[in-house]
Design an enzyme around this catalytic site. Structure first.
Site, mmCIF file in Angstrom:
data_model
loop_
_atom_site.group_PDB
_atom_site.id
_atom_site.type_symbol
_atom_site.label_atom_id
_atom_site.label_comp_id
_atom_site.label_asym_id
_atom_site.label_seq_id
_atom_site.Cartn_x
_atom_site.Cartn_y
_atom_site.Cartn_z
ATOM 1 N N SER A 251 -3.655 2.648 7.385
ATOM 2 C CA SER A 251 -4.700 1.866 6.734
ATOM 3 C C SER A 251 -4.730 0.498 7.394
ATOM 4 O O SER A 251 -3.778 0.118 8.101
ATOM 5 C CB SER A 251 -4.371 1.712 5.240
ATOM 6 O OG SER A 251 -5.156 0.706 4.631
ATOM 7 N N TYR B 66 1.357 0.483 -1.936
ATOM 8 C CA TYR B 66 0.489 1.035 -0.891
ATOM 9 C C TYR B 66 0.722 0.321 0.433
ATOM 10 O O TYR B 66 0.873 0.968 1.488
ATOM 11 C CB TYR B 66 -0.964 0.886 -1.337
ATOM 12 C CG TYR B 66 -1.987 1.568 -0.460
ATOM 13 C CD1 TYR B 66 -2.234 2.934 -0.579
ATOM 14 C CD2 TYR B 66 -2.731 0.849 0.467
ATOM 15 C CE1 TYR B 66 -3.189 3.560 0.202
ATOM 16 C CE2 TYR B 66 -3.688 1.474 1.256
ATOM 17 C CZ TYR B 66 -3.915 2.827 1.116
ATOM 18 O OH TYR B 66 -4.867 3.444 1.902
#
Length: 260
Positions: A142, A155
């Site tokens: 990401s 995350y």
């Protein structure tokens, strides 16, 4: 076709990014195992992709945090097609909360799905790749593999960790013909992102429109979401790259949100 008869496993493939990548791989002649916690949805998606061709697909029920299920899913793929050429470790979830309110159970769940899942699936496919002297492992990172945002401690930690795992696999696998790379999307309008919009609006005390325009897309060059098709093209590029010249790397596709 770039993946003609290449055997691929894509996790989290019943919907969202995983399904988009699987669709692109099948369109390039790949034989793709769609692995997902929802085995029925994976099987239905696989039937649809096979009908579209020219490649083919099967659905596999897989909890990527379970070593037994991961090994069984890889074994089923090998039993069907003989080996594994490409792994896309894509399965993931999102939970947002400030650190002081982040439940430890949620922290462990996030790291298990993103990091343990990438480790277990990589571990399971590597013997097959080593035996044939070739293979490509893609971990779904990401923009948060490169930077941090509020409310996403687990995350961000997991996505940073994927860079280290990919680089370690690249170092170990280089002499055996195995590449490992990380795809780093910006915000893609998937169910996972749609779920975040109201959650972040509540936590930040702003409107959902402001979450989209300011938090998610405010730093892009054009105010646009990255698309599933964009990320599928990046995944195909890594999967089909022919040599070890491109290994241990990460590629950000985020409409310029993050630049390096």
């Amino acid at each position: 076709m770039q993946l003609n008869n290449k055997i691929c496993i894509v996790t989290g493939a019943a919907s969202g990014l995983g399904l988009g990548i699987a669709r692109r791989f099948v369109a390039e002649g790949g034989k793709v195992a769609l692995a997902d916690l929802n085995g029925e949805a994976a099987a239905a998606a696989a039937a649809e992709l096979t009908a579209q061709g020219p490649g083919e697909a099967i659905g596999i029920a897989m909890d990527v945090t379970s070593e037994e299920q991961v090994e069984a899913g890889v074994a089923a793929t090998v039993a069907r097609w003989g080996t594994v050429d490409v792994l896309v470790s894509n399965a993931g979830v999102q939970i947002v909360n400030p650190v002081e309110n982040f439940a430890f159970a949620d922290w462990k769940k996030m790291l298990a799905i993103h990091l343990d899942g990438a480790f277990l699936t990589s571990k399971a496919v590597l013997p097959h790749m080593y035996a044939q002297g070739s293979g490509s492992i893609l971990l779904m990172g990401s923009v948060h593999s490169k930077m941090a945002s509020p409310l996403k401690s687990a995350y961000v930690t997991a996505k940073h960790g994927l860079l280290g795992l990919a680089r370690s696999i690249a170092r170990e696998g280089g002499t055996k013909g195995v590449r490992a790379n990380v795809v780093c999307p910006g915000f893609v309008r998937t169910p996972l992102v749609d779920k975040q919009i109201p959650e972040q609006a509540r936590e930040l005390g702003i409107s959902e429109e402001e979450v989209i325009k300011k938090v998610m897309l405010g730093q892009t060059v054009d105010g646009e979401f990255t698309t599933i098709e964009d990320i599928a093209e990046v995944a195909l590029f890594f999967a089909a790259f022919p040599t070890n010249a491109l290994t241990g790397q990460s590629l950000v596709a985020s409409h310029g949100w993050f630049m390096e």
